[in-house]
Design a protein around this motif. Structure first.
Motif, short mmCIF file in Angstrom:
data_model
loop_
_atom_site.label_atom_id
_atom_site.label_comp_id
_atom_site.label_asym_id
_atom_site.label_seq_id
_atom_site.Cartn_x
_atom_site.Cartn_y
_atom_site.Cartn_z
N LYS A 1 4.72 -14.05 3.04
CA LYS A 1 4.81 -13.83 4.56
C LYS A 1 5.28 -12.15 4.65
N GLY A 2 5.54 -11.45 3.69
CA GLY A 2 6.05 -10.13 3.56
C GLY A 2 4.90 -9.17 3.22
N SER A 3 5.32 -7.79 3.38
CA SER A 3 4.26 -6.82 3.05
C SER A 3 4.47 -6.29 1.59
N ILE A 4 3.71 -5.73 0.76
CA ILE A 4 3.55 -5.18 -0.36
C ILE A 4 3.13 -3.64 -0.17
N THR A 5 4.23 -2.59 -0.88
CA THR A 5 3.80 -1.38 -0.98
C THR A 5 3.72 -0.89 -2.42
N VAL A 6 2.64 -0.37 -2.76
CA VAL A 6 2.57 -0.01 -4.27
C VAL A 6 2.22 1.61 -4.15
N LYS A 7 3.22 2.04 -4.90
CA LYS A 7 3.21 3.68 -4.99
C LYS A 7 2.82 4.05 -6.37
N VAL A 8 1.70 5.01 -6.60
CA VAL A 8 1.35 5.21 -7.88
C VAL A 8 1.25 6.78 -8.01
N PRO A 9 1.10 7.48 -9.33
CA PRO A 9 0.77 8.88 -9.32
C PRO A 9 -0.57 9.09 -9.19
N ALA A 10 -1.01 10.03 -8.82
CA ALA A 10 -2.72 10.23 -8.28
C ALA A 10 -3.35 10.09 -9.66
N SER A 11 -2.75 10.46 -10.69
CA SER A 11 -3.69 10.39 -11.99
C SER A 11 -3.39 8.98 -12.65
N GLU B 1 -11.50 0.62 -18.14
CA GLU B 1 -10.20 0.04 -18.77
C GLU B 1 -10.04 -1.25 -17.87
N THR B 2 -10.28 -2.36 -18.54
CA THR B 2 -9.96 -3.51 -17.84
C THR B 2 -8.58 -4.35 -18.29
N ASP B 3 -7.90 -3.75 -19.12
CA ASP B 3 -6.58 -4.22 -19.68
C ASP B 3 -5.33 -3.57 -18.65
N LYS B 4 -5.76 -2.74 -17.99
CA LYS B 4 -4.64 -2.08 -17.09
C LYS B 4 -5.04 -1.99 -15.70
N TRP B 5 -4.26 -3.10 -15.17
CA TRP B 5 -4.56 -3.44 -13.51
C TRP B 5 -3.52 -3.71 -12.47
N ILE B 6 -3.72 -3.59 -11.37
CA ILE B 6 -2.70 -3.89 -10.32
C ILE B 6 -3.43 -4.73 -9.24
N LYS B 7 -2.66 -5.84 -9.19
CA LYS B 7 -3.25 -6.95 -8.24
C LYS B 7 -1.87 -7.30 -7.15
N ALA B 8 -2.22 -6.98 -6.05
CA ALA B 8 -1.42 -7.38 -4.90
C ALA B 8 -2.06 -8.03 -3.92
N ASP B 9 -1.18 -9.40 -3.34
CA ASP B 9 -1.53 -10.25 -2.53
C ASP B 9 -0.65 -10.47 -1.65
N ALA B 10 -0.65 -10.07 -0.49
CA ALA B 10 0.08 -10.43 0.84
C ALA B 10 -0.64 -11.38 1.66
N GLN B 11 -0.27 -12.56 1.60
CA GLN B 11 -0.91 -13.42 2.13
C GLN B 11 -1.08 -13.53 3.68
N ASN B 12 0.15 -13.16 4.18
CA ASN B 12 0.25 -13.12 5.62
C ASN B 12 0.85 -11.55 6.02
N GLY B 13 0.51 -10.80 5.15
CA GLY B 13 1.14 -9.39 5.49
C GLY B 13 0.38 -8.22 5.26
N LYS B 14 0.70 -7.08 4.77
CA LYS B 14 -0.13 -5.73 4.69
C LYS B 14 0.09 -5.38 3.44
N VAL B 15 -0.86 -4.81 2.68
CA VAL B 15 -0.90 -4.21 1.29
C VAL B 15 -1.03 -2.62 1.72
#
Length: 114
Positions: free
Chosen positions: A31-41, A84-98
């Protein structure tokens, strides 16, 4: 802040993470939100889903796919690479914002010049 593999889930709470280097990052919030911050590279495959998905304009995704189902949006694509398929980010906010944002390491630790 994470450098490597990370798995986190919450029921009500928000997740706010800075990922500098990665292998597998799996984030879920009921029910919460997810914020992911990454370097542009950063090089990674991304799969982001939630009631709303917001990708910052300075992040370039390639081979982007978008799908909507029952007020749920899923956006996937490759950031700065394609195979590259071995490096990944999955984020799932079922009732929130990503949110996916670009942020430097210096910004992540909130260092200020005096």
């Amino acid at each position: 802040s994470s450098d490597g593999s990370l798995k986190a889930s919450t029921h009500h709470g928000a997740i706010d993470v800075y990922v500098s280097q990665l292998r597998k990052v799996d984030l879920k919030s009921q029910k919460g939100s997810i914020t992911v911050k990454v370097p542009a590279s950063l090089k990674a495959y991304l799969q982001l889903s939630g009631r709303k998905v917001d990708v910052s304009s300075e992040i370039q995704l390639k081979e982007t796919q978008s799908a909507s189902k029952d007020d749920h949006v899923t956006i996937s694509g490759h950031m700065n690479q394609r195979n590259e398929t071995d490096k990944w980010i999955k984020a799932d906010a079922q009732n929130g914002k990503v949110c996916l944002k670009s942020q430097s390491w210096i910004q992540s630790v909130k260092l200020k010049s005096s």
